[in-house]
Design a protein around this motif. Sequence first.
Motif, mmCIF file in Angstrom:
data_model
loop_
_atom_site.group_PDB
_atom_site.id
_atom_site.type_symbol
_atom_site.label_atom_id
_atom_site.label_comp_id
_atom_site.label_asym_id
_atom_site.label_seq_id
_atom_site.Cartn_x
_atom_site.Cartn_y
_atom_site.Cartn_z
ATOM 1 N N TYR A 287 0.867 -1.185 0.000
ATOM 2 C CA TYR A 287 0.000 0.000 0.000
ATOM 3 C C TYR A 287 0.901 1.231 0.000
ATOM 4 C CZ TYR A 287 -3.403 3.442 1.719
ATOM 5 O OH TYR A 287 -4.202 4.550 1.857
ATOM 6 N N LYS B 115 2.078 2.039 -6.738
ATOM 7 C CA LYS B 115 3.096 1.205 -6.117
ATOM 8 C C LYS B 115 4.141 0.773 -7.142
ATOM 9 C CE LYS B 115 0.090 -1.809 -4.928
ATOM 10 N NZ LYS B 115 -0.525 -3.055 -4.419
ATOM 11 N N GLY C 5 -0.268 12.102 3.273
ATOM 12 C CA GLY C 5 -1.130 10.987 2.917
ATOM 13 C C GLY C 5 -1.278 10.075 4.112
ATOM 14 N N SER D 75 1.345 13.464 -3.564
ATOM 15 C CA SER D 75 1.691 13.245 -4.966
ATOM 16 C C SER D 75 2.387 14.471 -5.552
ATOM 17 C CB SER D 75 0.421 12.930 -5.775
ATOM 18 O OG SER D 75 0.744 12.664 -7.122
ATOM 19 N N ASP E 6 0.474 5.617 -0.119
ATOM 20 C CA ASP E 6 -0.330 6.832 -0.209
ATOM 21 C C ASP E 6 0.453 7.980 0.414
ATOM 22 O OD1 ASP E 6 -2.265 8.766 -0.455
ATOM 23 O OD2 ASP E 6 -3.494 8.039 1.200
ATOM 24 N N THR F 10 0.395 7.400 -5.188
ATOM 25 C CA THR F 10 -0.344 6.186 -4.836
ATOM 26 C C THR F 10 -0.049 5.009 -5.752
ATOM 27 O OG1 THR F 10 -2.218 6.915 -6.188
ATOM 28 C CG2 THR F 10 -2.256 7.514 -3.848
ATOM 29 N N PHE G 20 2.306 4.112 4.114
ATOM 30 C CA PHE G 20 2.583 2.947 3.281
ATOM 31 C C PHE G 20 2.706 1.695 4.130
ATOM 32 C CE2 PHE G 20 6.874 4.506 4.312
ATOM 33 C CZ PHE G 20 7.522 3.354 4.683
#
Length: 388
Positions: free
Chosen positions: A48, A82, A105, A53, A50, A80, A108
């Motif tokens: 995961y 991966k 975010g 960005s 996030d 986001t 991860f």
Amino acid sequence: MARDGQNLVLRIGPSYFKNRCAWNTVDKKSSSEQEVPEGKVVVLSFRYLDLESDRLCRYDFVDVYSGHANGQRIGRFCGTVKPGALVSSSNKMLVQMTSDANTAGSGFIAKFSAAEPHERGDQYCGGRLEKPSGSFHTPNWPERDYPAGVTCSWHIVAPKNQLIELKFEKFDVERDNYCRYDYVAVFNGGEINDAKRIGKYCGDSPPEPILSEKNELLVQFLSDLSLTADGFIGHYKFRPKKLPTTTALPTTTTVPATSTVKPTVALCQQKCKRSGTLESNYCSSNFVITGTVITTVTRAGSLHATISIINVYKEGNLAIQQAGKNMSAKILVMCKQCPLIRRGLNYIIMGQVEEDGRGKIYPNSFVMSFKTKNSKILNALKNKTCQN
């Protein structure tokens, strides 16, 4: 690198770690250090991701290094999307997260484990290349398209007094005007650094040949989680920093060209017929391999071939490249029709070796189709002592 933020540094081993990065404190650091056993490599997979960005990953990001912070940086990640599985070149990997004091975010989750260096599967690729010449390619090449969600980094290192010449023979990476999705990036030096980036490439046209500024190049390949393509195979070789003009000029004249062409023409006019047996040719050959022809290119009457190696019975001075569990070698067939080899077929190949480690096959070299039943006699020959 962080703006009024913090760094989280983790040395990873065979377990899970989680990081939730919606922090508001300043200059707070946390670290965890572990290693996988000696002789193993670290495989890291993001489950995961996030993070804030940004196209250049300038604010919140995760850096992954092979070894430690002064080692090769495998990649920098944010947003986001991966990355694919990341593989270290040793039994250590460093994961470093940087975040600023603004947008955040949810963080991860990643898993890391130990793996055998040469038993990592088609999803893994990259590594350190130090032989005078060699090749590297995308996972699955040439049988099928490269997989989605893969990141590979090849670190090519020459001696201090040499440069690296890099060429792509075949090239097919998902096309985009800005190479935002799947791409190959080439950097001077041993790390991913935009200030040292030579170029970023995608589409189906091979990049122009590249010459390094110093003795190191880093080639990074990244595919996202959508479309894929055939992939690529690249070749490199070391060369002196400066070629004296007194030795370079004659190669452009017609005199040496004439003197080298005539013997080749005479050589290729000989009758093409294999002589002797596996046993009688084994000791007189510098190398003996079995393999599949995966690429062939005709140049000036000769055939340049890449062989995916099935087995090595006598290595000699042959330069053998390794990408994951796959081995390959470059072969020059002096006369393109003699012996005749074709792409996709399996052969037993015996021959001599050039100074750069490439195999050289003459009309009288022993080359024949490889059948499974030949393995028994080849294994027996492998244990044979040849008299010099």
